[in-house]
Design an enzyme around this catalytic site. Sequence first.
Site, mmCIF file in Angstrom:
data_model
loop_
_atom_site.group_PDB
_atom_site.id
_atom_site.type_symbol
_atom_site.label_atom_id
_atom_site.label_comp_id
_atom_site.label_asym_id
_atom_site.label_seq_id
_atom_site.Cartn_x
_atom_site.Cartn_y
_atom_site.Cartn_z
ATOM 1 N N ARG A 29 0.834 -1.205 0.000
ATOM 2 C CA ARG A 29 0.000 0.000 0.000
ATOM 3 C C ARG A 29 0.874 1.262 0.000
ATOM 4 O O ARG A 29 0.426 2.326 -0.405
ATOM 5 C CB ARG A 29 -0.893 -0.058 1.251
ATOM 6 C CG ARG A 29 -2.016 0.891 1.277
ATOM 7 C CD ARG A 29 -3.112 0.416 2.202
ATOM 8 N NE ARG A 29 -2.888 0.823 3.573
ATOM 9 C CZ ARG A 29 -3.816 0.730 4.536
ATOM 10 N NH1 ARG A 29 -5.010 0.238 4.256
ATOM 11 N NH2 ARG A 29 -3.558 1.105 5.753
ATOM 12 N N LYS A 74 10.891 -0.230 6.764
ATOM 13 C CA LYS A 74 11.189 -0.944 8.000
ATOM 14 C C LYS A 74 9.942 -1.729 8.399
ATOM 15 O O LYS A 74 8.982 -1.182 8.902
ATOM 16 C CB LYS A 74 11.549 0.029 9.123
ATOM 17 C CG LYS A 74 12.171 -0.690 10.302
ATOM 18 C CD LYS A 74 11.845 -0.079 11.632
ATOM 19 C CE LYS A 74 10.545 -0.500 12.208
ATOM 20 N NZ LYS A 74 10.356 -1.932 12.487
ATOM 21 N N ALA A 125 7.673 -4.568 10.561
ATOM 22 C CA ALA A 125 7.585 -4.841 11.995
ATOM 23 C C ALA A 125 8.540 -5.963 12.368
ATOM 24 O O ALA A 125 8.798 -6.880 11.583
ATOM 25 C CB ALA A 125 6.159 -5.212 12.369
ATOM 26 N N CYS A 152 -6.886 -2.626 12.532
ATOM 27 C CA CYS A 152 -7.251 -1.263 12.939
ATOM 28 C C CYS A 152 -8.715 -1.006 12.633
ATOM 29 O O CYS A 152 -9.352 -0.169 13.260
ATOM 30 C CB CYS A 152 -6.375 -0.266 12.192
ATOM 31 S SG CYS A 152 -6.392 -0.549 10.417
ATOM 32 N N GLU A 211 -8.131 -0.154 21.797
ATOM 33 C CA GLU A 211 -8.246 -1.197 20.769
ATOM 34 C C GLU A 211 -8.135 -2.561 21.443
ATOM 35 O O GLU A 211 -7.166 -2.807 22.167
ATOM 36 C CB GLU A 211 -7.097 -1.065 19.768
ATOM 37 C CG GLU A 211 -7.208 0.107 18.849
ATOM 38 C CD GLU A 211 -6.105 0.073 17.791
ATOM 39 O OE1 GLU A 211 -4.942 0.303 18.155
ATOM 40 O OE2 GLU A 211 -6.418 -0.174 16.621
ATOM 41 N N SER A 260 -12.001 -2.087 3.172
ATOM 42 C CA SER A 260 -10.708 -1.908 2.502
ATOM 43 C C SER A 260 -10.766 -2.285 1.033
ATOM 44 O O SER A 260 -11.277 -3.358 0.688
ATOM 45 C CB SER A 260 -9.649 -2.789 3.172
ATOM 46 O OG SER A 260 -9.679 -2.600 4.555
HETATM 47 P P1 NAP Z 1 3.415 -0.122 16.614
HETATM 48 O O1 NAP Z 1 3.946 -0.672 17.866
HETATM 49 O O2 NAP Z 1 3.148 1.339 16.537
HETATM 50 O O3 NAP Z 1 4.446 -0.559 15.474
HETATM 51 C C1 NAP Z 1 4.293 -0.175 14.139
HETATM 52 C C2 NAP Z 1 5.671 -0.022 13.507
HETATM 53 O O4 NAP Z 1 6.362 1.040 14.170
HETATM 54 C C3 NAP Z 1 6.544 -1.267 13.669
HETATM 55 O O5 NAP Z 1 7.322 -1.419 12.521
HETATM 56 C C4 NAP Z 1 7.389 -0.906 14.871
HETATM 57 O O6 NAP Z 1 8.595 -1.603 14.970
HETATM 58 C C5 NAP Z 1 7.613 0.565 14.615
HETATM 59 N N1 NAP Z 1 8.045 1.279 15.812
HETATM 60 C C6 NAP Z 1 7.835 0.962 17.108
HETATM 61 N N2 NAP Z 1 8.428 1.865 17.899
HETATM 62 C C7 NAP Z 1 9.026 2.773 17.088
HETATM 63 C C8 NAP Z 1 9.819 3.942 17.316
HETATM 64 N N3 NAP Z 1 10.114 4.359 18.544
HETATM 65 N N4 NAP Z 1 10.262 4.627 16.248
HETATM 66 C C9 NAP Z 1 9.985 4.205 15.009
HETATM 67 N N5 NAP Z 1 9.255 3.100 14.717
HETATM 68 C C10 NAP Z 1 8.783 2.400 15.757
HETATM 69 O O7 NAP Z 1 2.068 -0.828 16.176
HETATM 70 P P2 NAP Z 1 1.810 -2.396 16.046
HETATM 71 O O8 NAP Z 1 1.502 -2.944 17.386
HETATM 72 O O9 NAP Z 1 2.881 -3.046 15.266
HETATM 73 O O10 NAP Z 1 0.534 -2.405 15.102
HETATM 74 C C11 NAP Z 1 -0.727 -2.284 15.598
HETATM 75 C C12 NAP Z 1 -1.240 -0.865 15.479
HETATM 76 O O11 NAP Z 1 -1.256 -0.486 14.098
HETATM 77 C C13 NAP Z 1 -2.656 -0.728 15.951
HETATM 78 O O12 NAP Z 1 -2.810 0.461 16.672
HETATM 79 C C14 NAP Z 1 -3.451 -0.676 14.648
HETATM 80 O O13 NAP Z 1 -4.690 -0.051 14.760
HETATM 81 C C15 NAP Z 1 -2.522 0.061 13.773
HETATM 82 N N6 NAP Z 1 -2.822 -0.172 12.355
HETATM 83 C C16 NAP Z 1 -3.394 0.840 11.658
HETATM 84 C C17 NAP Z 1 -3.740 0.647 10.330
HETATM 85 C C18 NAP Z 1 -4.382 1.745 9.552
HETATM 86 O O14 NAP Z 1 -4.374 1.645 8.334
HETATM 87 N N7 NAP Z 1 -4.927 2.785 10.174
HETATM 88 C C19 NAP Z 1 -3.483 -0.579 9.708
HETATM 89 C C20 NAP Z 1 -2.904 -1.604 10.454
HETATM 90 C C21 NAP Z 1 -2.567 -1.360 11.789
HETATM 91 P P3 NAP Z 1 8.670 -2.901 15.924
HETATM 92 O O15 NAP Z 1 7.868 -3.929 15.260
HETATM 93 O O16 NAP Z 1 10.106 -3.226 15.998
HETATM 94 O O17 NAP Z 1 8.113 -2.503 17.253
#
Ligand code: NAP
Length: 489
Positions: free
Chosen positions: A171, A186, A188, A296, A392, A452
């Site tokens: 996307r 980068k 996850a 999400c 969430e 979506s």
């Molecule tokens: P997250 O913890 O925010 O992680 C997302 C990405 O950010 C990962 O690649 C993560 O790396 C990275 N990240 C974490 N800490 C960071 C930092 N300090 N600086 C830079 N990057 C950093 O979220 P998640 O738990 O993986 O995903 C779930 C969340 O995504 C939920 O809130 C969901 O609603 C949201 N989401 C939103 C959508 C949308 O389109 N609106 C779609 C899908 C998901 P690491 O993996 O190494 O922690």
Amino acid sequence: MSAGTEQERAVVAAVPDGLFIGGEWRPAAAGGVFSVEDPSLARELRTVADADADDAAAAAAAAADAQESWAATAPRERSEILRRGYELLIERREELALLMTLEMGKPLAEARGEVMYAAEFFRWFAEEAVRIEGGYQASPDGKDRFVVMKRPVGPVLLITPWNFPLAMGTRKIGPAIAAGCTMIIKPAEQTPLSMLKLAEILTEAGLPAGVLNVLTTSRPGEVVEPLMRGGVIRKLSFTGSTAVGRLLIEQSAEQVLRVSLELGGNAPFIVFDDADLDKAVEGAMAAKMRNIGEACTAANRMYVHASVADEFAERLAARMDALTVGRGTDGADVGPLIDEAGRTKVDELVADAVQRGAKVLTGGRHAEGEGYFYAPTVMTGVSPDSALMSQEIFGPVAPILTFIDEDEVIAAANDTEYGLVSYLFTENLHRAFRVSEKLDTGMIGLNKGVVSNPAAPFGGVKASGLGREGGRVGIDEFLETRYLAMPLG
Ligand code: NAP
């Protein structure tokens, strides 16, 4: 490497080893690796390279070096690379789906669906790459002419979450390629394998060296912050939690980066008394159970009109109860949650709701298995002050509340910092439009549990994000508008 079938081991072993920088696979500068787990077995699948700030600098240099020549490629060439990428994803669907299921846990059928969804972003943006438009206009006083042009914003940083390991990448990568941006992605930490495989596929599709660089890391802050502040990256496109999104907005200030943010959601799912209950239950299953509730867009709060609430709850509970829980590779309907922390959060949210008076119709407990399984759950009589009303859930838990009045339910639906999507079930056309206009979300599913689509502008308002992905506007996020002014003479 874990146990598992020979086929599973082969698919995991076929993922390229290393970071992908400047068209080459190389180990992390410091030589580190980190572990990727199969959440359905709670066991290591394999290790991947663990990038640090030195690797980030190398990726930035590669993206910077490739930017000028990449921006100068013919739109048709970029389009055809994307088209080949689309075809290769479809050709490799089974292998990619199995890999995704192994690292993320979702059922194979859903992983196959995600590969198709991911591929569609390449097809869509292959079509958009050749339709980047400009304009020619007269100034109001008639003396000047303006030529309006679009050009790529420059190297972009793409950060993706674990819940849709492939589609959240395509996307962003699709429009970046279409627009002529080089990029660093980068993925996850929990699901890097699909992205590494995708880099290999895009190389096979003809993507030149340096256009796409992949950094896998267990230290996201250490790798991302220097990129945000370093002066090479011109834009961030992030999908993940609102908390990390906020942090990155702060970091983006230094270099005044453009940002697109797809953040968290807290979707209301509203069923009116004039709804078709068959459609509403079907929609609830899709909106709640897609991706094991780890989306999400997942329905997080179900508001059902008091006159139909009992029937809706019973029917939903029967459907949820009939789902099989187990390894996604074994044909189960519901896979494991991503990790122990994710499951503990669900435990706590359910316990809190029960303590505030909710009744569990089905589920409400872990499910059997070595991995992080949780039973599909339906709760009624949920109190509005329960923690899961504002957070969430990210799990297979459907909390049901009742309402009577239309204005009351709209106010309740909007009473959240989030604004990604809402779902609305009614057979009354006037009500459908009236309520839709008042719901404070970027997207609305009307008698439909999944919104979506690569051809539609996906995104949220309020703390759910900034910008849109997909649709006609998706490519604009990766383009700058400029103009040339000249007198006619
Ligand atoms: P997250 O913890 O925010 O992680 C997302 C990405 O950010 C990962 O690649 C993560 O790396 C990275 N990240 C974490 N800490 C960071 C930092 N300090 N600086 C830079 N990057 C950093 O979220 P998640 O738990 O993986 O995903 C779930 C969340 O995504 C939920 O809130 C969901 O609603 C949201 N989401 C939103 C959508 C949308 O389109 N609106 C779609 C899908 C998901 P690491 O993996 O190494 O922690």
